[in-house]
Design an enzyme around this catalytic site. Structure first.
Site, short mmCIF file in Angstrom:
data_model
loop_
_atom_site.label_atom_id
_atom_site.label_comp_id
_atom_site.label_asym_id
_atom_site.label_seq_id
_atom_site.Cartn_x
_atom_site.Cartn_y
_atom_site.Cartn_z
CG HIS A 50 43.57 -4.63 -11.48
ND1 HIS A 50 44.02 -3.87 -12.53
CD2 HIS A 50 43.35 -3.78 -10.45
CE1 HIS A 50 44.08 -2.60 -12.14
NE2 HIS A 50 43.66 -2.52 -10.89
CB ILE A 340 48.34 -3.73 0.33
CG1 ILE A 340 48.81 -4.63 1.48
CG2 ILE A 340 47.31 -4.43 -0.54
CD1 ILE A 340 49.33 -5.98 1.08
CB SER A 342 47.43 -1.15 -8.09
OG SER A 342 46.75 -1.82 -9.11
#
Lengths: 499, 124, 425
Positions: A50, A340, A342
């Site tokens: 990302h 944890i 995305s």
């Protein structure tokens, strides 16, 4: 057994921390309860890097994803991990309201320092992605998103740590944490006690369970389930960029993305579940994903047929939604890396760097001098498909195993499978082989190569074919030898299905 | 008079066969389309028989097992008896198609024969 | 890279490749090479140890290995070359084949003609997306057949089979004979998709239930399979609420269809038939690429090996004619069309002016089961060429018929095949 740093969890976070700390003169042990690294959340996700264009830059995960984007290319180059970045993404909208949301997202992206974003009109959108549903009207292009193979990445991080002296103990589950005078001193595992000065909790879905062994905690890991479709490589050319659907009333927005290996991955929904082992796919969710996202975005993609597999991933989301990366409040020597979800895969290097800071701050008398013979990379496994015909011939002459094709769908040789079994992080079961070299990941899903891979594993590991597992522990592929079951009338089981 | 129906397994066509009988006496067999069907209906009515195909352990062959069959169909009720005898067998390689593994297996009067040529590893 | 030269390369040493090679040899092709990826010839027949093969071709009942050995022995007495353990990686448009094995490494074969005989693979769980968990203990029936018959291991002790395809039925019997409890066969369709004789001798003989119009709606178990949920389905194949039943089992075998393996053909640029999923061919089994022929299960999935052999001989003979005469142009293409009751017809077109054979053999599959129907073949002048009575047609059984060559004239441009209910005369 004794170590300086003990990492709980062999997912991408645990492996990144091991890789980060292995550059110093520290003893490191990573324990993983599964039979391989990358077996939880790290394994089943969208495999995207990302850029952070659509994430709030003021949150911890926002800061870390932006920081990680600055280092990940170099890291992958060092580790010889395939990374396609930049690939770019397009958020696709069908309604006027989508356009408004896209404008806001674009402003957020610009604030996060992403350059080159652009709103697309219908014509531009369809020029860039001609197979999109003709009804799609709006697009937001963002150039920085990338894709990676999460297994390859996690395995590479762990292998580099092992090359630099770290130990990775598979099939090793932490049962309790030993605390003396408000300081952690070790862990109890199913394989015995390990004394340690520092514990890093990177236990993913079970990070709350591990943290609670140390002190009272104010968070909980609530798995959020997402289901995916994986399409045959023949659909690779249906898209160029990673595609986001605009958020709708029923869904937060789904993705259709290419994978590093040339398949198309599509999903996923988000469903809060209680059971941390609930990796079931459901007809209802798959139908909904297919109807609302996949066929809505790309009407040509089929519901069945060219679907190689469907699978479920569990996001390790915490009750407060942000990453929890901090030292224990009441005990020395314990650091959490929890919640944890995305974009955890992308953020991993920045999380690891942050954890190094926390480890140093614990002041546990550790030697942070750089390792003299530190290796920053690793030797990449031989991958015949990357080599020219002449190079392959030379290799086969040296080792004929590279000339024996075991997996016909993906053209994987016996040599590549043998390598996977004998690398620093060994592949010891059928799925582990599949994740390393893709044998069994093609169209036949191991139908043809399964018996051959099983035979190689049995021989190389020195175990009976009956002991070879699909994915570790008790997941045996076969149950008995021919001619061993009783054929006597009384012994045979006659219970049949009755309707 | 009673009627018993069978589906012929003599070939892939799978014809439906009709046997008209009084107790154990056959009066008429109809609906068959060839000799195989006629014969099948007769034996299936009086004493059903099946060919058994399975494998037998092979010593130092190219493969660990050799496929075998009963050279003729055996009484259907004897299938598991025959299989039980086969479970305990182990033969020497090499073998060739038609080699007799056991004659008159389980007292059926039928021989068990190999159905594949398999070399000995040593002479490969 | 080593280079070899052949007149004819055949990819695949299973029943199709073997018969094609022998027929090409009988028709005078000097240098023939078979590339086979397994370490032995015979292909899938080696694991099909059951009997029932060869009734049409050899007029006797043989097991799979016996059927294969007849061809293998003939081949061993010929000068046809064979490379075992050899995988073809690529076929190039300029008549070059790239292959790999342990001994030769990567090597190139220059050829004059090529026969595709790669066979098929089984449809998998992913392809039919059965929901649920992903435990060990789920495999295709063919994979199980290979473990049991070639390796000597059993996949489980309590087995459910999904799909009534022939391999599934055969494995139901095979596993039962080894002492495994086969709890039942689940079939989505309202009919058995395998041969009726296999239902009789593999299921009925051992009291194994066949549940028609049923499906598996969920798979249970995390490590090893623990059970499946089955349910009855309605006419649109949707599970009927309230009919769900949990069945405990440690193994699920899938026998849900076969798919021709055409990756090489696709990459080469062969025109493909969407229904058969094999190349489009004419009556000589020539693809749209004049030097490339196809036969056997790579062309369309057969239910009888005898038909494969027959088809392979057509391809082998035609390849020989091509190599010997260098001529292969279609002079006048006749398109074969069919009605909706028919799923597909092979060949998809024929050459009106080719007079190599006296008869043209057609293979077709119907979409639905029916009884007392007529198979009618008409040409573009609406002239009835054939009108054949068929007592039973079913999707699981291929229908074949011969069309005399003289019925096709130079003016024929299309031939239509239909299957319809018999009219009262």
């Amino acid at each position: 057994m004794k170590t300086d740093v003990l990492i709980i969890g062999g997912g991408v976070i645990g492996a990144s921390v091991a890789h980060q700390l292995a550059r110093y003169n520290l003893d490191i042990i990573l324990v993983e309860k599964a039979s391989d690294v990358c077996m939880g959340t790290s394994k089943a996700n969208s495999a995207m890097i990302h850029s952070g264009f659509n994430i709030d830059g003021d949150t911890l995960k926002g800061q870390l994803v932006l920081a990680a984007n600055k280092v990940i290319k170099q890291l992958c180059q060092d580790l010889k991990v395939d990374l396609v970045k930049p690939l770019g993404s397009i958020t696709v909208g069908f309604e006027e309201a989508d356009l408004e949301k896209m404008k806001k997202t674009m402003a957020n992206g610009i604030k996060n320092g992403i350059q080159g974003m652009k709103l697309l009109n219908q014509i531009e959108l369809h020029e860039m992605e001609p197979h999109l549903n003709p009804d799609a009207k709006y697009g937001l292009f963002e150039p920085e998103t990338g894709i990676i193979n999460p297994f390859e990445y996690t395995v590479a991080l762990a292998e580099n740590a092992v090359i630099n002296g770290a130990k990775v103990l598979l099939d090793t589950e932490v049962l309790d944490i030993i605390i003396e005078n408000k300081t952690v001193t070790g862990v109890k595992t199913n394989k015995g006690d390990i004394a340690t000065k520092i514990i890093i909790n990177a236990a993913g879905l079970y990070a709350d369970k591990i943290a609670a062994m140390v002190e009272d905690i104010d968070f909980e890991i609530k798995p959020r389930k997402g289901q995916y479709f994986l399409y045959d490589k023949k659909w690779r050319d249906i898209l160029t960029y990673t595609i986001y659907s605009a958020p709708t009333k029923v869904s937060k927005g789904m993705i259709v993305v290419p994978t590093i290996d040339g398949n198309i991955l599509a999903g996923s929904n988000a469903e809060a579940v209680e059971d941390k082992t609930d990796l079931r796919t459901t007809a209802q969710a798959l139908d909904q994903i297919y109807t609302s996202a996949i066929s809505h975005l790309f009407p040509e993609l089929p519901r069945m047929g060219d679907v190689i597999t469907t699978f479920t991933g569990l996001r390790a989301s915490s009750t407060n939604e942000d990453f929890i990366i901090e030292s224990a409040k009441t005990v020395t020597g314990f650091i959490n890396a929890a919640g944890i979800q995305s974009p955890g895969l992308t953020s991993a290097p920045a999380i690891a760097a942050m954890i190094e800071g926390l480890v140093r701050a614990e002041n546990r008398d550790l030697d942070f001098s750089p390792k003299a013979n530190y290796e920053k990379g690793r030797q990449a496994p031989v991958q015949l498909s990357d080599l020219s015909y002449e190079e392959r011939t030379a290799l086969i002459e040296e080792n004929p195993d590279y000339g024996e094709i075991i997996c016909r769908c993906e053209s994987i040789s016996k040599g590549e499978i043998m390598d996977a079994i004998h690398r620093p992080i060994p592949a010891t079961n059928m799925d582990a082989i599949k994740r390393r070299v893709r044998a069994g990941m093609g169209r036949c899903q191991g139908g043809f190569c399964g018996p051959k891979v099983l035979g190689i594993l049995s021989k190389e590991l020195g175990i009976s074919p009956l002991e070879v597992t699909q994915k570790g522990s008790a997941s045996f592929v076969l149950t008995s030898k021919n001619k061993e079951l009783s054929l006597e009338e009384g012994d045979r089981n006659y219970e049949k299905i009755r309707v | 008079m009673a009627v018993k129906k069978f589906i012929c397994i003599g070939c892939p066509k799978g014809c439906s066969l009709k046997v008209e009988h009084t107790e154990k006496t056959i009066h008429e067999i109809s609906d068959y389309s060839c000799k195989i069907g006629l014969k099948y209906a007769q034996t299936e009515f009086t004493e059903p028989k099946r060919t058994i195909t399975t494998t037998v352990k092979l010593k130092s062959g190219d493969l660990p097992f050799v496929p075998v069959k009963t050279k003729k169909p055996v009484n259907k009720e004897k299938i598991f008896e025959v299989m039980n005898v086969i479970s305990g067998l182990e033969i020497e390689s090499p073998v060739r198609v038609g080699d007799v593994v056991v004659s008159n297996i389980a007292g059926t009067g039928v021989d068990l024969v190999c159905t594949r040529n398999i070399k000995n590893v040593a002479v490969r | 890279m080593k280079k070899l030269e052949y007149d004819l390369v055949i990819i695949g040493g299973g029943p199709a490749g073997l018969a094609a090679a022998l027929e090409a040899k009988r028709n005078g092709v000097p240098k023939i090479l078979i590339c086979e990826r397994a370490p032995y010839l015979g292909g899938i027949l080696n694991q099909c140890i059951h009997n029932g093969f060869g009734l049409q071709y050899f007029k006797e009942e043989l097991t799979g290995p016996e059927y294969a050995s007849r061809f293998i022995e003939e081949l061993e007495n010929s000068d046809i070359d064979v490379k075992l353990g050899t995988m073809v990686m690529e076929i190039m448009v300029d008549k070059k084949v790239i292959a790999v094995n342990r001994e030769d490494g990567m090597f190139q074969i220059d050829t004059k003609a090529l026969i595709l005989a790669m066979g098929c693979r089984e449809r998998t769980r992913g392809a039919i997306t059965i929901p649920g968990s992903r435990p060990a203990g789920i495999m295709t029936a063919g994979t199980a057949q290979s473990y049991v018959n070639l390796e000597g291991y059993l996949p489980g002790k309590e087995v459910v089979i999904l799909g009534s395809g022939d391999i599934g039925l055969i494995m139901a019997r095979r596993l039962t004979l080894e002492g495994v409890n086969v709890k039942g066969v689940i079939e989505l369709m309202p009919y058995s998709t395998g041969l009726i004789r296999n239902k009789v001798q593999c299921l009925d003989d051992f009291d194994i239930p066949l549940l028609l119009s049923h499906s598996i709606t969920e798979v249970h178990g995390n490590e090893r399979l623990e059970g499946v949920t089955i349910a009855e389905v309605d006419k649109s194949f949707k599970p009927i609420e309230g009919t769900e039943q949990y069945v405990s089992c440690d193994t699920l075998l899938l026998s849900v269809g076969l798919i021709p393996e055409n990756e090489l053909s696709n990459n080469l640029g062969c025109e493909m038939d969407k229904v058969t999923r094999g190349p489009v061919v004419n009556e000589k089994r020539i693809t749209n690429i004049p030097w490339v022929f196809a036969c056997g299960n790579v062309l369309h999935v057969h239910d009888l090996v005898d038909n494969v052999t027959e088809e392979a001989e057509i391809a082998g003979k035609a390849a020989a004619a091509f190599i010997n005469n260098k001529k292969n142009e279609v002079e006048k293409e006749v398109i074969i069309t069919h009605d909706n009751n028919i799923g597909y017809v092979v060949p998809q077109h024929i050459d009106a002016l080719n007079n190599q054979e006296q008869t043209i053999k057609f293979f077709l599959r119907v979409r639905n089961s029916d009884e007392d129907v007529r198979l009618i073949v008409k040409d573009n002048f609406n002239k009835t060429l054939l009108n054949l009575k068929k007592t039973i047609v079913e999707p699981g059984t291929m229908v074949t018929f011969n069309l005399p060559r003289e019925f096709v004239t130079k003016d024929t441009s299309s031939i239509d095949i239909s299957i319809s209910k018999e009219q009262a005369q």
